[in-house]
Write a protein that holds these residues in place. Structure first.
Motif, PDB file in Angstrom:
ATOM      1  N   MET A 115     -72.203  -9.839  -4.848  1.00  0.00           N
ATOM      2  CA  MET A 115     -73.313  -9.743  -5.792  1.00  0.00           C
ATOM      3  C   MET A 115     -73.188  -8.510  -6.677  1.00  0.00           C
ATOM      4  O   MET A 115     -73.490  -8.569  -7.875  1.00  0.00           O
ATOM      5  CB  MET A 115     -74.653  -9.731  -5.047  1.00  0.00           C
ATOM      6  N   ASN A 116     -72.717  -7.400  -6.111  1.00  0.00           N
ATOM      7  CA  ASN A 116     -72.497  -6.207  -6.925  1.00  0.00           C
ATOM      8  C   ASN A 116     -71.455  -6.473  -8.004  1.00  0.00           C
ATOM      9  O   ASN A 116     -71.616  -6.074  -9.159  1.00  0.00           O
ATOM     10  CB  ASN A 116     -72.037  -5.036  -6.043  1.00  0.00           C
ATOM     11  N   PHE A 117     -70.397  -7.182  -7.626  1.00  0.00           N
ATOM     12  CA  PHE A 117     -69.337  -7.501  -8.574  1.00  0.00           C
ATOM     13  C   PHE A 117     -69.875  -8.334  -9.733  1.00  0.00           C
ATOM     14  O   PHE A 117     -69.617  -8.048 -10.904  1.00  0.00           O
ATOM     15  CB  PHE A 117     -68.218  -8.246  -7.850  1.00  0.00           C
ATOM     16  N   LEU A 118     -70.654  -9.351  -9.419  1.00  0.00           N
ATOM     17  CA  LEU A 118     -71.174 -10.230 -10.463  1.00  0.00           C
ATOM     18  C   LEU A 118     -72.179  -9.511 -11.355  1.00  0.00           C
ATOM     19  O   LEU A 118     -72.195  -9.703 -12.575  1.00  0.00           O
ATOM     20  CB  LEU A 118     -71.807 -11.467  -9.835  1.00  0.00           C
ATOM     21  N   ASN A 119     -73.022  -8.698 -10.751  1.00  0.00           N
ATOM     22  CA  ASN A 119     -73.982  -7.932 -11.550  1.00  0.00           C
ATOM     23  C   ASN A 119     -73.267  -6.983 -12.514  1.00  0.00           C
ATOM     24  O   ASN A 119     -73.684  -6.819 -13.664  1.00  0.00           O
ATOM     25  CB  ASN A 119     -74.929  -7.153 -10.637  1.00  0.00           C
ATOM     26  N   GLU A 120     -72.196  -6.374 -12.023  1.00  0.00           N
ATOM     27  CA  GLU A 120     -71.446  -5.451 -12.871  1.00  0.00           C
ATOM     28  C   GLU A 120     -70.780  -6.182 -14.034  1.00  0.00           C
ATOM     29  O   GLU A 120     -70.772  -5.698 -15.171  1.00  0.00           O
ATOM     30  CB  GLU A 120     -70.391  -4.720 -12.030  1.00  0.00           C
ATOM     31  N   ILE A 121     -70.222  -7.358 -13.758  1.00  0.00           N
ATOM     32  CA  ILE A 121     -69.576  -8.130 -14.826  1.00  0.00           C
ATOM     33  C   ILE A 121     -70.606  -8.569 -15.873  1.00  0.00           C
ATOM     34  O   ILE A 121     -70.374  -8.489 -17.080  1.00  0.00           O
ATOM     35  CB  ILE A 121     -68.849  -9.368 -14.248  1.00  0.00           C
ATOM     36  N   ALA A 122     -71.757  -9.049 -15.386  1.00  0.00           N
ATOM     37  CA  ALA A 122     -72.796  -9.490 -16.317  1.00  0.00           C
ATOM     38  C   ALA A 122     -73.254  -8.338 -17.204  1.00  0.00           C
ATOM     39  O   ALA A 122     -73.545  -8.521 -18.397  1.00  0.00           O
ATOM     40  CB  ALA A 122     -73.968 -10.078 -15.544  1.00  0.00           C
ATOM     41  N   GLU A 123     -73.304  -7.138 -16.613  1.00  0.00           N
ATOM     42  CA  GLU A 123     -73.733  -5.971 -17.388  1.00  0.00           C
ATOM     43  C   GLU A 123     -72.641  -5.527 -18.359  1.00  0.00           C
ATOM     44  O   GLU A 123     -72.919  -5.126 -19.490  1.00  0.00           O
ATOM     45  CB  GLU A 123     -74.083  -4.828 -16.434  1.00  0.00           C
ATOM     46  N   LYS A 124     -71.382  -5.607 -17.936  1.00  0.00           N
ATOM     47  CA  LYS A 124     -70.266  -5.184 -18.782  1.00  0.00           C
ATOM     48  C   LYS A 124     -70.050  -6.122 -19.963  1.00  0.00           C
ATOM     49  O   LYS A 124     -69.649  -5.695 -21.043  1.00  0.00           O
ATOM     50  CB  LYS A 124     -68.978  -5.116 -17.948  1.00  0.00           C
ATOM     51  N   TYR A 125     -70.324  -7.422 -19.752  1.00  0.00           N
ATOM     52  CA  TYR A 125     -70.056  -8.422 -20.786  1.00  0.00           C
ATOM     53  C   TYR A 125     -71.329  -9.222 -21.077  1.00  0.00           C
ATOM     54  O   TYR A 125     -71.447 -10.395 -20.722  1.00  0.00           O
ATOM     55  CB  TYR A 125     -68.920  -9.346 -20.350  1.00  0.00           C
ATOM     56  N   PRO A 126     -72.299  -8.576 -21.717  1.00  0.00           N
ATOM     57  CA  PRO A 126     -73.606  -9.216 -21.926  1.00  0.00           C
ATOM     58  C   PRO A 126     -73.550 -10.433 -22.847  1.00  0.00           C
ATOM     59  O   PRO A 126     -74.475 -11.243 -22.838  1.00  0.00           O
ATOM     60  CB  PRO A 126     -74.449  -8.091 -22.534  1.00  0.00           C
ATOM     61  N   ARG A 127     -72.485 -10.582 -23.621  1.00  0.00           N
ATOM     62  CA  ARG A 127     -72.393 -11.728 -24.528  1.00  0.00           C
ATOM     63  C   ARG A 127     -71.837 -12.965 -23.827  1.00  0.00           C
ATOM     64  O   ARG A 127     -71.815 -14.049 -24.405  1.00  0.00           O
ATOM     65  CB  ARG A 127     -71.509 -11.373 -25.723  1.00  0.00           C
ATOM     66  N   ALA A 128     -71.395 -12.799 -22.603  1.00  0.00           N
ATOM     67  CA  ALA A 128     -70.817 -13.929 -21.877  1.00  0.00           C
ATOM     68  C   ALA A 128     -71.906 -14.938 -21.512  1.00  0.00           C
ATOM     69  O   ALA A 128     -72.975 -14.564 -21.020  1.00  0.00           O
ATOM     70  CB  ALA A 128     -70.110 -13.440 -20.616  1.00  0.00           C
ATOM     71  N   ILE A 129     -71.648 -16.203 -21.765  1.00  0.00           N
ATOM     72  CA  ILE A 129     -72.543 -17.271 -21.316  1.00  0.00           C
ATOM     73  C   ILE A 129     -72.363 -17.427 -19.811  1.00  0.00           C
ATOM     74  O   ILE A 129     -71.242 -17.547 -19.322  1.00  0.00           O
ATOM     75  CB  ILE A 129     -72.217 -18.592 -22.042  1.00  0.00           C
ATOM     76  N   SER A 130     -73.471 -17.398 -19.073  1.00  0.00           N
ATOM     77  CA  SER A 130     -73.380 -17.353 -17.623  1.00  0.00           C
ATOM     78  C   SER A 130     -73.712 -18.688 -16.969  1.00  0.00           C
ATOM     79  O   SER A 130     -74.757 -19.284 -17.219  1.00  0.00           O
ATOM     80  CB  SER A 130     -74.312 -16.272 -17.070  1.00  0.00           C
ATOM     81  N   PHE A 131     -72.792 -19.116 -16.103  1.00  0.00           N
ATOM     82  CA  PHE A 131     -73.034 -20.220 -15.178  1.00  0.00           C
ATOM     83  C   PHE A 131     -73.082 -19.682 -13.746  1.00  0.00           C
ATOM     84  O   PHE A 131     -72.939 -20.437 -12.799  1.00  0.00           O
ATOM     85  CB  PHE A 131     -71.915 -21.264 -15.274  1.00  0.00           C
ATOM     86  N   ALA A 132     -73.278 -18.373 -13.606  1.00  0.00           N
ATOM     87  CA  ALA A 132     -73.149 -17.729 -12.301  1.00  0.00           C
ATOM     88  C   ALA A 132     -74.444 -17.687 -11.511  1.00  0.00           C
ATOM     89  O   ALA A 132     -74.440 -17.802 -10.287  1.00  0.00           O
ATOM     90  CB  ALA A 132     -72.620 -16.307 -12.477  1.00  0.00           C
ATOM     91  N   SER A 133     -75.560 -17.529 -12.176  1.00  0.00           N
ATOM     92  CA  SER A 133     -76.812 -17.269 -11.464  1.00  0.00           C
ATOM     93  C   SER A 133     -77.589 -18.547 -11.185  1.00  0.00           C
ATOM     94  O   SER A 133     -77.914 -19.304 -12.102  1.00  0.00           O
ATOM     95  CB  SER A 133     -77.689 -16.321 -12.286  1.00  0.00           C
TER      96      SER A 133
END
Length: 431
Positions: free
Chosen positions: A20-38
């Protein structure tokens, strides 16, 4: 053959706790990414503005039930409360209407979300270092996190077809027993599983109950997605099918009402393995553990949930009808986008079509781990969950989980287009 994962000594546990820390960090680093993760519920259907109305509605009920004046009822609501909860009878009526579950209020313990219910059950059922939990891999990160943090070993088993389930479950049980371990619980999401989106047919559920009852293994039936069914007839919950007293039903209002409320519950069988005194003892143990952990679940949050249940005449059917249609539309859009992007390029991916819930899985022709997830987010601006994050062994490295609940049709179409570009650029070259 899968090995026992001892969370006290093996590296996979710490790796899972980093997910979860890894995914949160990626989402924060790449805010323009369309997410299918959450796998979050759709925010457009939240209704916090009505919270005051729901509390007032519940207060009237609470005052009448406890023969209090309204001011006294408000004061009691603001105090420390009953450890096991104050909306137990309302919950029992709601699940009777919506899930056909027959239970009384004394069988219900209200928890701070379903996560606390899982924690209470695992730590109470597995007090000895030799006590272990059975789980099909891949499985929900929340249960592995509870086990890892509490030093409770997990026994994984794989099952690709429902008819193989009990065979693999039996083999895992024997494997554990041969190592001197005691399987005490089996964790399952029978309806629209997280991460796979798959459901277990009735026959398989009944076979699991018979096996677990004979071995005195408690089935933890987690059902956060069961009301979000798109098609096919509902399958009875395992709790409803259970005639042997081996199923504990875990529920939550996070997906149906609002995650921020953190109101969940566990329902114990009236007679655990056929004996009422064992059920009473287990409830006492859960209650004692909760009293030293969270004291009680927020009574304000319970009041909001209780007010909703009173207003809706003890059924969430009307509330979930709009969200279910939204999730179904998103699923259909996702399936169409996968077919459009991958169905005719000669390198077809495989994916399932869930009959409900929030998720589906895609099998890729190459490995997809945390490294690929970051490349995908950074260079292609789309974020997906490696299925390996949910795995309890070294399998599932060629799969991803796609969540379609908290997004839009436009983002789904564009996101899968971006994902197709990633897949094409990372396809192995044929020999």
């Amino acid at each position: 053959m899968s090995e026992i994962i001892d969370v006290k000594t093996q590296q996979p546990a710490s790796s899972r706790l980093q997910v979860m820390n890894f995914l949160n960090e990626i989402a924060e680093k790449y805010p323009r990414a369309i997410s299918f993760a959450s796998g979050r519920p759709a925010e457009r259907f939240f209704d916090l503005q009505s919270s005051g109305e729901h509390i007032s509605h519940f207060i009237q009920h609470f005052a009448e039930t406890n023969r209090l004046g309204v001011d006294a009822a408000f004061n009691r609501l603001a105090q420390y409360g009953r450890t096991n909860g104050i909306i137990n009878s309302l919950i029992s009526r709601q699940i009777a209407n919506d899930e056909k579950i027959d239970c009384n209020a004394d069988q219900v313990i209200v928890t701070a979300g379903c996560q606390e219910a899982m924690d209470l059950c695992l730590t109470t059922l597995c007090p000895d270092p030799k006590d272990v939990v059975l789980a099909r891999t891949p499985t929900y990160i929340g249960i592995t996190g509870v086990a890892d943090l509490n030093g409770i070993p997990l026994v994984p088993f794989e099952c690709t077809r429902p008819e193989e389930f009990v065979t693999e479950l039996r083999a895992a049980t024997v494997r554990a027993e041969n190592q001197g371990l005691r399987p005490r619980a089996l964790y399952l999401i029978p309806d629209f599983d997280n991460p796979t989106g798959a459901s277990l047919p009735r026959e398989t559920r009944e076979e699991i109950i018979e096996f677990c009852a004979a071995k005195e293994i408690v089935v933890l039936e987690d059902n956060p997605y069961g009301l979000f069914r798109f098609e096919e007839a509902p399958i009875p919950t395992m709790f409803t099918l259970d005639r042997r007293g081996c199923v504990i039903y875990l529920g939550t209002y996070s997906k149906t009402i609002c995650p921020a409320l953190r109101v969940g519950y566990a329902i114990l069988p009236e007679r655990l393995f056929g004996k009422k005194d064992r059920s009473i003892l287990l409830m006492d143990q859960l209650s004692q553990a909760k009293s030293f952990g969270t004291v009680n679940t927020s009574q304000l949050a319970q009041a909001i949930v209780g007010g909703v249940l009173l207003k809706e005449n003890f059924s969430l059917a009307k509330i979930v009808s709009r969200t279910t249609q939204f999730y179904r539309t998103n699923r259909d859009t996702l399936i169409a986008a996968l077919g459009r992007e991958f169905g005719s390029n000669g390198r077809k991916l495989q994916w399932n079509i869930p009959a409900g819930g929030f998720f589906l899985t895609v099998t890729l022709p190459f490995e997809f781990t945390d490294k690929e997830a970051e490349i995908c987010a950074r260079d292609y601006e789309v974020l997906v969950m490696p299925l390996a994050f949910f795995s309890l062994n070294d399998s599932k490295h060629r799969g991803v989980r796609l969540a379609f609940s908290n997004t839009t049709s436009e983002f789904i179409s564009e996101g899968i287009s971006r994902f197709r570009r990633f897949v094409n650029d990372h396809q192995p070259i044929p020999a």
